[in-house]
Write a protein that holds these residues in place. Structure first.
Motif, PDB file in Angstrom:
ATOM      1  N   THR A  20      36.134  39.345  34.941  1.00 42.54           N
ATOM      2  CA  THR A  20      37.537  39.067  35.290  1.00 42.54           C
ATOM      3  C   THR A  20      37.963  40.067  36.357  1.00 42.54           C
ATOM      4  N   THR A  24      44.294  40.765  37.427  1.00 44.28           N
ATOM      5  CA  THR A  24      44.592  39.407  36.954  1.00 44.28           C
ATOM      6  C   THR A  24      44.349  39.267  35.458  1.00 44.28           C
ATOM      7  N   LYS A  46      43.163  46.335  35.100  1.00 46.14           N
ATOM      8  CA  LYS A  46      44.178  46.587  36.137  1.00 46.14           C
ATOM      9  C   LYS A  46      43.928  47.949  36.791  1.00 46.14           C
ATOM     10  N   ASN A  70      50.878  37.921  46.363  1.00 44.50           N
ATOM     11  CA  ASN A  70      51.473  38.885  45.442  1.00 44.50           C
ATOM     12  C   ASN A  70      51.643  40.222  46.135  1.00 44.50           C
ATOM     13  N   SER A 217      45.738  34.966  47.378  1.00 41.66           N
ATOM     14  CA  SER A 217      44.629  34.707  46.466  1.00 41.66           C
ATOM     15  C   SER A 217      44.638  33.237  46.083  1.00 41.66           C
ATOM     16  N   GLY A 266      39.770  35.564  39.228  1.00 42.80           N
ATOM     17  CA  GLY A 266      41.061  36.247  39.322  1.00 42.80           C
ATOM     18  C   GLY A 266      42.231  35.346  39.027  1.00 42.80           C
ATOM     19  N   THR A 267      42.825  34.821  40.088  1.00 42.98           N
ATOM     20  CA  THR A 267      44.057  34.034  39.972  1.00 42.98           C
ATOM     21  C   THR A 267      43.941  32.883  38.975  1.00 42.98           C
ATOM     22  N   ASN A 269      42.852  32.873  36.114  1.00 44.73           N
ATOM     23  CA  ASN A 269      43.268  33.314  34.774  1.00 44.73           C
ATOM     24  C   ASN A 269      44.761  33.073  34.531  1.00 44.73           C
ATOM     25  N   PHE A 270      45.536  33.103  35.613  1.00 41.65           N
ATOM     26  CA  PHE A 270      46.989  32.900  35.471  1.00 41.65           C
ATOM     27  C   PHE A 270      47.301  31.446  35.123  1.00 41.65           C
TER      28      PHE A 270
ATOM     29  N   CYS B 209      51.581  33.951  35.362  1.00 42.37           N
ATOM     30  CA  CYS B 209      50.795  33.751  34.141  1.00 42.37           C
ATOM     31  C   CYS B 209      51.642  33.454  32.903  1.00 42.37           C
ATOM     32  N   CYS B 214      50.200  39.228  35.052  1.00 42.69           N
ATOM     33  CA  CYS B 214      50.268  39.249  36.520  1.00 42.69           C
ATOM     34  C   CYS B 214      51.306  40.239  37.046  1.00 42.69           C
TER      35      CYS B 214
END
Lengths: 304, 244
Positions: A20, A24, A46, A70, A217, A266-267, A269-270, B209, B214
């Motif tokens: 991961t 993210t 993070k 972001n 991203s 990454g992204t 996961n959101f 998210c 995020c």
């Protein structure tokens, strides 16, 4: 058929190549309700700095075509709070835990790396020399070959852990930086970080982000990321981790085929907090269908 | 919009939200957060209802969906409203589709808090924009309407209308709950400042998210700096938020 999914990268053994991406996935715990974290090859937490950081003022995100910008500004709890408050929980997870670190000076990077030497449960460092979000931050390191080499060597000199250096795409020739960072002792490279971008509100004629610019991203950047990974794989001999816009197993497989030893999600996961488990499942399905017993037999098999 | 969802949504609390996304489509790219408007069970299935106004690309695409289309729904998420069981007057101040979580709250309070009077101040741009009015009128003892253009009820802002009556809710047994545009919440904050009135507001912010990872949805607070709307909120005590 029993599939072999494990990969070795720069002294680090992963149970599968799916990681991961930093920034993210929080500190892992945020996702524990949505997937079995033990399934992951690695969790990269993070980004950590010497002292806690508040990050940028909002608004911090804006959607773009097939992606997002972001400008969180590297908000984080600081390396000591990470060790005290987040790492004990992560030690219970049977995945490699990788600490992503950054600083505003080489001394900051060195101090964070030294502090993490004594932290039980950290498998490797990922050095962010590329975050484009902080006005005085990483961008100068990652876009200047001399500085990129200097910070890499400084971290390598003090750290007992495998060192992954994460490269920025916001450069003229990423292979040049990659070679310098390799020569400075990096064990692994990961790329790409976000691409610097911008978005404007035409009603108010103001930037959508308080920070004006942000990091792009999502799937919008995947072709660029894939091209850069392919170039770097051909330019260096240390392992490369592919990052950028991976949404599913098909995307991840593209990176492996061009020669990445592992990938970071990454992204995605959101959008779907359980996506990494789906990617691992679908990757295994692909291998079974193609009769590939060992993931390493797929890596770098691009035919041109 | 009514979404068939998993049984776990039966545990939803008023003020909590869901993240909604088209299945297998990158347009819109990010999930969209919506407060839960209602949760119903029917024939063993659970249905989550959201109320939305078309304001951008995401809601425009949602408005073109047809019955049976597939969506991904994540939730229930975030912190809901707190209502003490001893509460006697529950005052709701709604701006536009901000009525959604308040309507859900009113439904729950009507069932669970006996003897409480539920009063709603409902504002919108015009009478046409008074979404969800019928439902909330069926629950509240009084619904006081205001519209910016004066096409229905009190002409002007809902916060002005509420401001006239404010003294009625100054006692310890009253609680105020609000949801609406930031400008409206800012006016409410100004009205209630320096008064010992308990008021909770539900905030809206862009999110990626919805689960605290995020760090995209932060809001400025008076004592805790920047906090996540998705995790520490979306419901906050009005006095904890820095509206400056």
């Amino acid at each position: 058929m029993k599939l072999k999914m494990g990969v070795d990268i720069g002294g680090l053994t992963l149970k599968n190549p799916v990681m991961t991406a930093s920034g993210t996935f929080g500190y892992g715990e945020e996702y524990s309700d949505y997937l079995d974290l033990n399934r992951l090859g690695a969790i990269i937490v993070k980004g950590l700095s010497l002292e806690p950081r508040d990050g940028n003022q909002p608004p911090r995100i804006i959607e773009t075509a097939s992606g997002m910008l972001n400008a969180v500004g590297l908000q984080n709890v600081g390396v000591r709070a990470f060790i005290d408050d987040k790492l004990p929980w992560l030690r219970g997870i049977d995945s490699a835990i990788i600490a992503n670190i950054f600083g505003e000076t080489i001394e900051d990077y060195v101090k964070v790396a030294e502090i993490l030497n004594d932290a039980e449960g950290v498998a490797a460092l990922e050095v962010n020399i590329s975050c484009p979000n902080v006005k005085r931050g990483g961008i100068t390191f990652g876009s200047d070959p001399a500085l990129a080499g200097e910070v890499t060597r400084a971290v390598k000199d003090v750290s007992h852990l495998p060192v992954i250096v994460k490269l920025t795409p916001n450069v003229t020739d990423i292979t040049q930086i990659a070679r310098v960072v390799e020569a400075a002792g990096a064990d692994v490279l990961s790329l790409i970080n976000t691409i610097t971008g911008m978005s404007v509100d035409i009603e108010k004629r103001v930037p959508h982000l308080e920070n004006v610019t942000g990091g792009l991203s999502g799937p919008a950047i995947k072709p660029v990321a894939l091209r850069m990974v392919w170039e770097v794989v051909n330019a260096v001999s240390i392992p490369v981790i592919g990052v950028g816009g991976i949404m599913n197993a098909r995307d991840a497989l593209e990176f492996l085929i061009v020669g990445a030893k592992a990938v970071q999600v990454g992204t995605a996961n959101f959008l779907n907090p359980g996506v990494t488990a789906d990617i691992i499942d679908d990757m295994e399905k692909y291998m079974s269908e193609k009769g590939i017993g060992d993931i390493n037999d797929l890596i770098g098999t691009l035919k041109i | 919009m009514v979404l068939k969802a998993s049984a776990s949504f039966r545990e939803s609390l008023p003020g909590q939200f869901v993240m909604v996304r088209m299945t297998d489509s990158n347009a819109p790219f990010l999930s969209r957060p919506f407060s839960i408007y209602s949760v119903r069970s029917r024939g063993g299935d659970t249905f989550v209802e959201i109320l939305y106004k078309v304001v951008g690309k995401g809601t425009d695409i949602f408005s073109r969906l047809r019955e049976g289309d597939a969506m991904n729904v994540l939730g229930p998420l975030g912190r809901g409203f707190d209502v003490p069981s001893t509460c006697k007057k529950i005052v709701l101040i709604a701006g536009g589709v901000g009525v959604a979580p308040l309507s859900f709250l009113a439904e729950r309070c009507e069932k669970e808090i006996s003897g409480a009077e539920i009063i709603c101040y409902m504002g919108a741009g015009s009478s046409k924009a008074l979404a969800g009015l019928d439902r909330i009128e069926g629950i509240c003892s009084v619904v006081k309407i205001s519209t910016d253009d004066g096409s229905r009820g009190h002409p002007g802002l809902v916060t002005e209308f509420f401001g006239h009556d404010m003294e009625l809710y100054a006692d310890n047994d009253s609680r105020i709950y609000s949801c609406g545009p930031t400008q409206m919440l800012r006016s409410l904050h100004k009205l209630l400042k320096d008064r010992p009135v308990a008021c909770q507001v539900s905030l809206e912010e862009r999110m990626a998210c919805g689960i605290g990872a995020c760090l995209g949805c932060v809001v400025k607070t008076k004592s805790d700096g920047l906090v996540r709307v998705c995790k520490e909120g979306p419901v906050f005590d009005i006095n904890s938020v820095d509206f400056s």
